[in-house]
Design an enzyme around this catalytic site. Structure first.
Site, short mmCIF file in Angstrom:
data_model
loop_
_atom_site.label_atom_id
_atom_site.label_comp_id
_atom_site.label_asym_id
_atom_site.label_seq_id
_atom_site.Cartn_x
_atom_site.Cartn_y
_atom_site.Cartn_z
CG HIS A 62 -1.90 1.06 1.23
ND1 HIS A 62 -2.94 1.07 0.39
CD2 HIS A 62 -1.92 2.29 1.84
CE1 HIS A 62 -3.76 2.30 0.75
NE2 HIS A 62 -3.08 2.90 1.62
CG HIS A 64 -1.53 6.63 -1.17
ND1 HIS A 64 -3.15 6.63 -1.85
CD2 HIS A 64 -1.50 6.22 -0.05
CE1 HIS A 64 -3.72 5.99 -0.80
NE2 HIS A 64 -2.69 5.95 0.30
CD GLU A 142 -8.03 6.43 -3.82
OE1 GLU A 142 -7.79 5.81 -2.72
OE2 GLU A 142 -7.59 7.59 -4.04
CB SER A 146 -19.05 11.36 -0.39
OG SER A 146 -18.73 12.63 -0.45
CG HIS A 180 -10.52 7.63 -0.47
ND1 HIS A 180 -10.95 7.95 0.70
CD2 HIS A 180 -8.92 7.84 -0.19
CE1 HIS A 180 -10.02 8.53 1.22
NE2 HIS A 180 -8.80 8.53 0.74
CG HIS A 207 -7.66 4.07 2.66
ND1 HIS A 207 -7.84 4.86 1.45
CD2 HIS A 207 -6.25 4.30 3.05
CE1 HIS A 207 -6.52 5.11 0.95
NE2 HIS A 207 -5.69 4.78 1.86
CD GLU A 210 -6.39 6.69 7.49
OE1 GLU A 210 -7.24 6.68 6.51
OE2 GLU A 210 -5.11 7.16 7.33
CG ASP A 309 -0.72 5.20 3.92
OD1 ASP A 309 -1.14 5.31 2.62
OD2 ASP A 309 -1.60 5.38 4.86
C1 BEZ Z 1 -15.22 13.22 -1.60
O1 BEZ Z 1 -16.37 13.20 -1.52
O2 BEZ Z 1 -14.81 13.46 -2.67
C2 BEZ Z 1 -14.45 13.18 -0.15
C3 BEZ Z 1 -15.02 12.89 0.87
C4 BEZ Z 1 -14.19 12.98 2.01
C5 BEZ Z 1 -12.70 13.09 2.16
C6 BEZ Z 1 -12.07 13.23 0.76
C7 BEZ Z 1 -13.14 13.40 -0.44
FE FE2 Z 2 -3.49 4.84 2.18
#
Ligand code: BEZ
Ligand code: FE2
Length: 406
Positions: A62, A64, A142, A146, A180, A207, A210, A309
């Site tokens: 893992h 990035h 990825e 939301s 994500h 993830h 966390e 990470d």
């Molecule tokens: C998003 O909806 O893109 C988002 C939400 C929380 C953290 C990072 C991105």
């Molecule tokens: Fe990560």
């Protein structure tokens, strides 16, 4: 054909001495040095001195890479403060990680014995460099988002990157997907992405649990994420409930990263579905997320991996640094037992989770190997794993598919 001779071999399940390994692209034979030399008279001999040890190349499951330009731009100490700093700084950090920066990160991993890695890619900017890396790479495209209003655009962009990565697929570059997290990906997108992964037999990484903030937000729509979502995304309802999210992965063998704040029920589901847990102790420490109870993970029989990470939450991509930290984070576990478990977590366990035919010194496995040097003779072979972790910063050589890198 090559024959490597070291004083010890860590398979990684046992430590043997007075043996050598013969290999082409894959391991062909393990026997006494003299016998192998006779059997394969044309083989190139690579012999290491006194206290050398051969072990499987490490697998950093893992990372990035696109965030590799970060040194001290991001705020550590608290998860939400860190996340806000990522959102604020990413537009300057991401372009700063050009091709040289990416290659540098990959080279650091190579020099510290990492012969395979799992790269989570947010943008696809690291795709070409990863496809040309010396290492075996599982490339996790990825998906994030939301907000349901943006779902179609985000899904199309994700599929576009996945398709690009499929074009580059070969024996050492394996496309996969990453979702994500449960708080940042709308459930419709989670569902679609998992369906796609199942259809195409792609691995999935996510993830999960966390931070305390994630636990409180998903369970009760309260805590530190409440203000974050109201201010940043104008949302008052979490994108998923934790159990619903987790159960969408049933029938896949996925990678759950962090899981520091998982409850018993969630761990039970992870175990039942033969998912794996990826532990990133330095990242967890720096972002104020606490420490995973790895004794419980072992007791439950969950496949356990350790990884660095990204440099967005670590000072190094050297797994030897990570394993040293893990030894001190989990201070209540016998250090010799823990050292062996940690080495397994970045070799055999990681290969099983990433479905790679390496991570063990065994006939038929890819010759992905590393050679390290212990500082002096040890009376007790059982102390070799601990001393390897304590005394290694860089390795002497690595082999990937039998090819040597210095
Ligand atoms: C998003 O909806 O893109 C988002 C939400 C929380 C953290 C990072 C991105
Ligand atoms: Fe990560």
């Amino acid at each position: 054909m090559k024959i490597v001779k070291t004083k010890y071999i860590l398979t990684p399940d046992k430590i043997i001495s007075d043996r050598a390994v013969a290999f082409d692209e894959k391991i062909v034979d393990i026997d006494e040095f003299e016998i192998l030399k006779e059997k394969y008279p044309d083989a190139k001999i690579v012999e290491y001195e006194n206290n050398s040890c051969l072990l499987p190349g490490f697998i950093n499951s893992h990372v990035h890479l696109e965030f590799s330009a970060n040194k001290a731009s991001l705020s550590y100490g608290d998860f939400i403060i860190w996340l806000n700093s990522v959102i604020k700084k990413r537009e300057e950090l991401i372009p700063k990680c050009d091709e040289d920066c990416l290659k540098n990160a990959i080279d650091t991993m190579l020099k510290s014995g990492i012969t395979s890695f799992g790269a989570v890619s947010s943008y696809g900017y690291d795709m070409n460099v990863c496809s040309q890396a010396p290492q075996r790479v599982v490339y996790f495209n990825e998906i994030i988002g939301s907000n349901p209003a943006a779902a179609d655009v985000l899904y199309n962009d994700f599929i576009q990157r996945v398709k690009e990565s499929i074009k580059l697929k070969d024996e050492k570059f394996i496309p996969a997907i990453a979702i994500h997290s449960p708080y940042s990906v709308h459930r419709v997108l989670v569902e679609k992405a998992i369906e796609f992964a199942k259809k195409n037999s792609f691995l999935i990484s996510t993830h999960f649990m966390e931070s305390r903030a994630e636990r409180e937000w998903l369970d009760k729509a309260t805590g530190d994420f409440k203000a974050f979502f109201e201010d940043f995304l104008n949302q008052s309802i979490p994108a998923n409930r934790a159990l619903d999210f987790l159960e969408m992965f049933n029938g896949t063998n996925s990678l759950f990263v962090h899981t520091v704040w998982c409850n018993e029920k969630e761990l039970e589901i992870i175990e039942k579905n033969r998912h794996s847990i990826i532990h990133c102790p330095v990242s967890n420490r720096l972002l104020g997320n606490g420490a995973l109870d790895i004794g419980k993970i072992k007791y439950l029989g969950i496949n356990f991996l350790t990884a660095t990470d990204g440099l967005s939450s670590n000072y190094s991509l050297n797994l030897y640094e990570e394993l040293k930290s893990a030894l001190f984070v989990h201070y209540y576990i016998d250090p010799n037992v823990l050292a062996m478990d940690l080495i397994r977590s970045v070799t055999k366990n990681a290969a099983a989770a990433l479905k790679l035919n390496c991570g063990e010194i065994e006939i038929g496995k890819y010759a992905d190997l590393q050679i390290v040097e212990l500082p002096e003779d040890l009376d007790n072979l059982n102390e070799i794993p601990l001393n390897i972790i304590l005394h290694t910063k860089k390795v002497k050589n690595v082999f990937i598919s039998g090819e040597m890198y210095e």
